[in-house]
Design a protein around this motif. Structure first.
Motif, PDB file in Angstrom:
ATOM      1  N   GLY A 182       0.796  -1.228   0.000  1.00  0.00           N
ATOM      2  CA  GLY A 182       0.000   0.000   0.000  1.00  0.00           C
ATOM      3  C   GLY A 182       0.823   1.269   0.000  1.00  0.00           C
ATOM      4  N   ASP A 183       2.067   1.190  -0.496  1.00  0.00           N
ATOM      5  CA  ASP A 183       2.936   2.369  -0.576  1.00  0.00           C
ATOM      6  C   ASP A 183       2.655   3.073  -1.900  1.00  0.00           C
ATOM      7  N   GLY A 184       1.744   4.036  -1.865  1.00  0.00           N
ATOM      8  CA  GLY A 184       1.296   4.681  -3.093  1.00  0.00           C
ATOM      9  C   GLY A 184       2.386   5.435  -3.821  1.00  0.00           C
ATOM     10  N   SER A 185       3.197   6.216  -3.096  1.00  0.00           N
ATOM     11  CA  SER A 185       4.232   7.010  -3.754  1.00  0.00           C
ATOM     12  C   SER A 185       5.315   6.117  -4.349  1.00  0.00           C
ATOM     13  N   GLY A 186       5.749   5.096  -3.598  1.00  0.00           N
ATOM     14  CA  GLY A 186       6.767   4.178  -4.114  1.00  0.00           C
ATOM     15  C   GLY A 186       6.258   3.414  -5.321  1.00  0.00           C
ATOM     16  N   HIS A 187       4.989   3.022  -5.292  1.00  0.00           N
ATOM     17  CA  HIS A 187       4.423   2.279  -6.408  1.00  0.00           C
ATOM     18  C   HIS A 187       4.320   3.151  -7.649  1.00  0.00           C
ATOM     19  N   LEU A 188       3.903   4.394  -7.474  1.00  0.00           N
ATOM     20  CA  LEU A 188       3.785   5.299  -8.611  1.00  0.00           C
ATOM     21  C   LEU A 188       5.151   5.536  -9.252  1.00  0.00           C
ATOM     22  N   LEU A 189       6.164   5.750  -8.411  1.00  0.00           N
ATOM     23  CA  LEU A 189       7.501   5.981  -8.945  1.00  0.00           C
ATOM     24  C   LEU A 189       8.018   4.748  -9.686  1.00  0.00           C
ATOM     25  N   ALA A 190       7.829   3.561  -9.110  1.00  0.00           N
ATOM     26  CA  ALA A 190       8.293   2.332  -9.754  1.00  0.00           C
ATOM     27  C   ALA A 190       7.580   2.104 -11.087  1.00  0.00           C
ATOM     28  N   MET A 191       6.296   2.365 -11.129  1.00  0.00           N
ATOM     29  CA  MET A 191       5.537   2.160 -12.365  1.00  0.00           C
ATOM     30  C   MET A 191       5.948   3.161 -13.436  1.00  0.00           C
ATOM     31  N   ALA A 192       6.243   4.390 -13.022  1.00  0.00           N
ATOM     32  CA  ALA A 192       6.690   5.387 -13.999  1.00  0.00           C
ATOM     33  C   ALA A 192       8.029   4.993 -14.603  1.00  0.00           C
ATOM     34  N   LEU A 193       8.955   4.570 -13.753  1.00  0.00           N
ATOM     35  CA  LEU A 193      10.269   4.161 -14.257  1.00  0.00           C
ATOM     36  C   LEU A 193      10.152   2.902 -15.108  1.00  0.00           C
ATOM     37  N   LEU A 194       9.276   1.989 -14.710  1.00  0.00           N
ATOM     38  CA  LEU A 194       9.056   0.780 -15.507  1.00  0.00           C
ATOM     39  C   LEU A 194       8.511   1.156 -16.884  1.00  0.00           C
ATOM     40  N   GLY A 195       7.614   2.124 -16.932  1.00  0.00           N
ATOM     41  CA  GLY A 195       7.110   2.595 -18.215  1.00  0.00           C
ATOM     42  C   GLY A 195       8.192   3.252 -19.051  1.00  0.00           C
ATOM     43  N   GLY A 196       9.065   4.037 -18.391  1.00  0.00           N
ATOM     44  CA  GLY A 196      10.160   4.669 -19.116  1.00  0.00           C
ATOM     45  C   GLY A 196      11.084   3.645 -19.735  1.00  0.00           C
ATOM     46  N   VAL A 197      11.381   2.572 -18.995  1.00  0.00           N
ATOM     47  CA  VAL A 197      12.237   1.508 -19.512  1.00  0.00           C
ATOM     48  C   VAL A 197      11.530   0.744 -20.627  1.00  0.00           C
ATOM     49  N   ALA A 198      10.222   0.520 -20.471  1.00  0.00           N
ATOM     50  CA  ALA A 198       9.464  -0.191 -21.506  1.00  0.00           C
ATOM     51  C   ALA A 198       9.481   0.577 -22.819  1.00  0.00           C
ATOM     52  N   GLY A 199       9.317   1.896 -22.740  1.00  0.00           N
ATOM     53  CA  GLY A 199       9.385   2.708 -23.955  1.00  0.00           C
ATOM     54  C   GLY A 199      10.747   2.623 -24.617  1.00  0.00           C
ATOM     55  N   PHE A 200      11.797   2.565 -23.823  1.00  0.00           N
ATOM     56  CA  PHE A 200      13.152   2.416 -24.366  1.00  0.00           C
ATOM     57  C   PHE A 200      13.356   1.051 -24.997  1.00  0.00           C
ATOM     58  N   LEU A 201      12.886  -0.011 -24.318  1.00  0.00           N
ATOM     59  CA  LEU A 201      13.092  -1.359 -24.834  1.00  0.00           C
ATOM     60  C   LEU A 201      12.406  -1.584 -26.177  1.00  0.00           C
ATOM     61  N   TRP A 202      11.364  -0.826 -26.442  1.00  0.00           N
ATOM     62  CA  TRP A 202      10.706  -0.935 -27.741  1.00  0.00           C
ATOM     63  C   TRP A 202      11.683  -0.637 -28.879  1.00  0.00           C
ATOM     64  N   PHE A 203      12.647   0.231 -28.632  1.00  0.00           N
ATOM     65  CA  PHE A 203      13.637   0.587 -29.650  1.00  0.00           C
ATOM     66  C   PHE A 203      14.953  -0.167 -29.472  1.00  0.00           C
ATOM     67  N   ASN A 204      15.135  -0.844 -28.346  1.00  0.00           N
ATOM     68  CA  ASN A 204      16.433  -1.424 -28.034  1.00  0.00           C
ATOM     69  C   ASN A 204      16.469  -2.946 -28.128  1.00  0.00           C
ATOM     70  N   LEU A 205      15.359  -3.607 -27.855  1.00  0.00           N
ATOM     71  CA  LEU A 205      15.328  -5.069 -27.921  1.00  0.00           C
ATOM     72  C   LEU A 205      15.332  -5.557 -29.365  1.00  0.00           C
ATOM     73  N   ARG A 206      15.858  -6.753 -29.565  1.00  0.00           N
ATOM     74  CA  ARG A 206      15.775  -7.407 -30.870  1.00  0.00           C
ATOM     75  C   ARG A 206      14.551  -8.306 -30.876  1.00  0.00           C
ATOM     76  N   PHE A 207      13.597  -7.989 -31.725  1.00  0.00           N
ATOM     77  CA  PHE A 207      12.392  -8.800 -31.839  1.00  0.00           C
ATOM     78  C   PHE A 207      11.764  -8.544 -33.197  1.00  0.00           C
ATOM     79  N   GLY A 208      11.017  -9.555 -33.669  1.00  0.00           N
ATOM     80  CA  GLY A 208      10.343  -9.402 -34.958  1.00  0.00           C
ATOM     81  C   GLY A 208      11.314  -9.022 -36.060  1.00  0.00           C
ATOM     82  N   SER A 209      10.999  -7.952 -36.772  1.00  0.00           N
ATOM     83  CA  SER A 209      11.855  -7.499 -37.871  1.00  0.00           C
ATOM     84  C   SER A 209      12.942  -6.541 -37.397  1.00  0.00           C
ATOM     85  N   GLN A 210      12.977  -6.248 -36.111  1.00  0.00           N
ATOM     86  CA  GLN A 210      14.014  -5.365 -35.566  1.00  0.00           C
ATOM     87  C   GLN A 210      15.187  -6.232 -35.122  1.00  0.00           C
ATOM     88  N   HIS A 211      16.208  -6.314 -35.963  1.00  0.00           N
ATOM     89  CA  HIS A 211      17.296  -7.249 -35.739  1.00  0.00           C
ATOM     90  C   HIS A 211      18.517  -6.615 -35.076  1.00  0.00           C
TER      91      HIS A 211
END
Length: 524
Positions: A182-211
């Motif tokens: 129930g740590d709202g502030s910690g959860h919000l911060l973790a989710m924001a950073l997780l989203g930031g990393v997810a947006g980066f991985l879309w351009f950085n991971l090798r998958f599909g036609s992105q080799h």
């Protein structure tokens, strides 16, 4: 609700910022060029940190709005992140000295302590002597831990998608812990950073036609993420009612921590500086064993997440801190035992690679033995219809000679000629399925991926005199002769030209594929 909304917004914002920076990077010099100890062969923008920073600022803005009473902590968080990002960007651009980086990292750790109230004061009971309070050394110990976390994540940033995947694993675990507590502030911060990393991985991971990676995280992203992860791990393990015991933080950040400590210990053991660069990190060893980048990231990411979940499970089951700490030390000892001798560990990993039937790295060939096919034209006729692009492939047919047990048996190697950046995995998988189906009626035939032997990974390459029995066991008894070789040109599944050489000069079956440049000259 706020956490899920933050994750979605942060992911979209990160992806949008990185996409914009992709266009701007060449004009402002934010390009990572090949050279020195870098493995990539293409100039790539190092703008991944811009997306993570945007997500962090989004989180800080939301926290200032939702929890204004803690504005000093949130302002300290933003300043630490901005300065660390700026230092990393300067390091990416102009290569700062290690001393300057360490001094600034230590200064930011002090800002975390005195501005954000993030300090390690209690280590739990890892030694069965009661609660271990740090007292007057709490601040220096916190600085040491934060600097270590920053550089540990930076040191695993060696291949496409790895540092982002590891960071995402830790952030997901932090989000799980804060949500359950129930740590709202910690959860919000973790989710924001997780989203930031997810947006980066879309351009950085090798998958599909992105080799290959379209962007790198750069030191600006990895060092900032390391600092923010340290912030969150300390935050959830300290206070009057910590969300998890401090020892669990070791498990939640296990792979970067263990890998960094093991590599540094090995360097010291060899009489080198612990900060000297080498190629003995776990991802290097996996790649030397033939694992592709995609497989390496999957294995290390799964291992990291699994160890973190194990630590959380121990905390939720009430396992004593001392037992959890002993388990972590045991994992580190086993890891160090194997990786300290890579000439033994790499062959073990190679056997694992073969047992998993994975496609070897930088390889686009298929080997099939005990072949009943008598001519390379027959093999080419099977392979060509499955190729949809304009392609050239090389086929070699061998026969065992001089070994009564195997005399007369044939095997073939089919090698496609492609640029490694377009990932020949799909081609080889296609070959494997095709030839396995075609050779199924012949029970004696077998099909597997073909990889060129790398002398650097072979124990026989050591400068030593092998024992007679060992030499006899390793010697290739059967001699092989190259019967036919062909170069076949394919357009949209049709053979448009085929050059066949009959009964070429005898060669050993460990004959490696010709270098790409030499092969290209042959084809011309």
């Amino acid at each position: 609700m706020w956490g899920l909304l933050t994750l979605i917004l942060a992911t979209a914002l990160s992806a949008a910022v990185i996409r914009g920076m992709l266009r701007l990077a060449p004009h402002v010099g934010l390009i990572d060029h090949p050279g020195e100890h870098k493995q990539h062969v293409h100039s790539t923008p190092f703008v991944g940190g811009f997306g993570v920073l945007a997500a962090l600022l989004l989180a800080v803005g939301m926290l200032l709005w939702l929890l204004p009473a803690q504005s000093l902590a949130w302002a300290s968080l933003a300043v630490c992140a901005l300065v660390m990002w700026g230092v990393g960007l300067a390091d990416d651009r102009w290569k700062l000295s290690a001393r300057i980086r360490l001094v600034i990292q230590a200064g930011l750790a002090l800002l975390m302590v005195y501005g954000g109230g993030i300090v390690l004061v209690d280590l739990g009971d890892p030694l069965l002597i009661g609660a271990l309070s740090l007292g007057i050394i709490a601040v220096p110990f916190t600085v040491f831990g934060v600097v270590g976390c920053i550089n540990a994540l930076n040191m695993v940033d060696g291949i496409d998608g790895l540092s982002g995947t590891v960071a995402a694993g830790t952030l997901a675990l932090v989000a799980l812990v804060t949500l359950g507590a129930g740590d709202g502030s910690g959860h919000l911060l973790a989710m924001a950073l997780l989203g930031g990393v997810a947006g980066f991985l879309w351009f950085n991971l090798r998958f599909g036609s992105q080799h290959r990676a379209r962007v790198f995280m750069g030191d600006n992203g990895s060092m900032m993420l390391g600092l923010l992860i340290a912030w969150q791990l300390i935050d959830i393990t300290q206070g009057e009612q910590p969300l998890v015991p401090p020892v669990v933080a070791l498990w939640m950040f296990a792979v970067p921590l263990i890998d960094t400590l093991a590599v540094m210990a090995r360097r010291v053991w060899l009489g080198k500086s612990p900060f000297s660069p080498d190629r003995h990190h776990l991802h290097h060893l996996l790649q030397r064993a033939g694992f592709r980048v995609e497989h390496t990231v999957t294995i290390i990411g799964s291992l990291h997440l699994g160890l973190g979940l194990f630590g959380l499970l121990g905390a939720w089951l009430g396992v004593p801190d001392a037992l959890m700490f002993a388990g972590f030390v045991g994992v580190f000892a086993v890891y160090l035992r194997f990786t300290a001798r890579p000439w033994r560990f790499v062959p073990m990993l190679r056997r694992l690679h073969r047992s998993l039937h994975l496609t070897p790295a930088l390889n686009c060939g298929v080997f099939f033995g005990n072949s009943s096919l008598e001519h390379v034209e027959q093999i080419n006729a099977l392979v060509a219809p499955e190729l949809k692009d304009n392609t050239v492939f090389r086929t070699r047919l061998y026969e065992y000679r001089g070994d009564p047990e195997h005399a007369g048996r044939r095997y073939a190697v089919v090698q496609i000629v492609v640029d490694e950046d377009i990932a020949p995995l799909a081609y080889q998988s296609l070959y494997m399925r095709l030839l396995q189906r075609v050779m199924r009626p012949d029970r004696n035939a077998f099909v597997r991926g073909y990889v060129t032997r790398d002398p650097a990974n072979e124990r026989r390459a050591e400068h030593r005199t092998p024992h007679a029995d060992e030499r006899r066991g390793e010697r290739r008894v059967g001699r092989c002769e190259l019967l036919e070789e062909s170069f076949t040109y394919v357009q949209n599944g049709r053979i448009v030209d085929e050059q066949v050489n009959q009964r070429a000069h005898p060669q050993g079956h460990n004959d490696a594929a010709a270098p790409r440049a030499d092969l290209a000259r042959e084809l011309r």
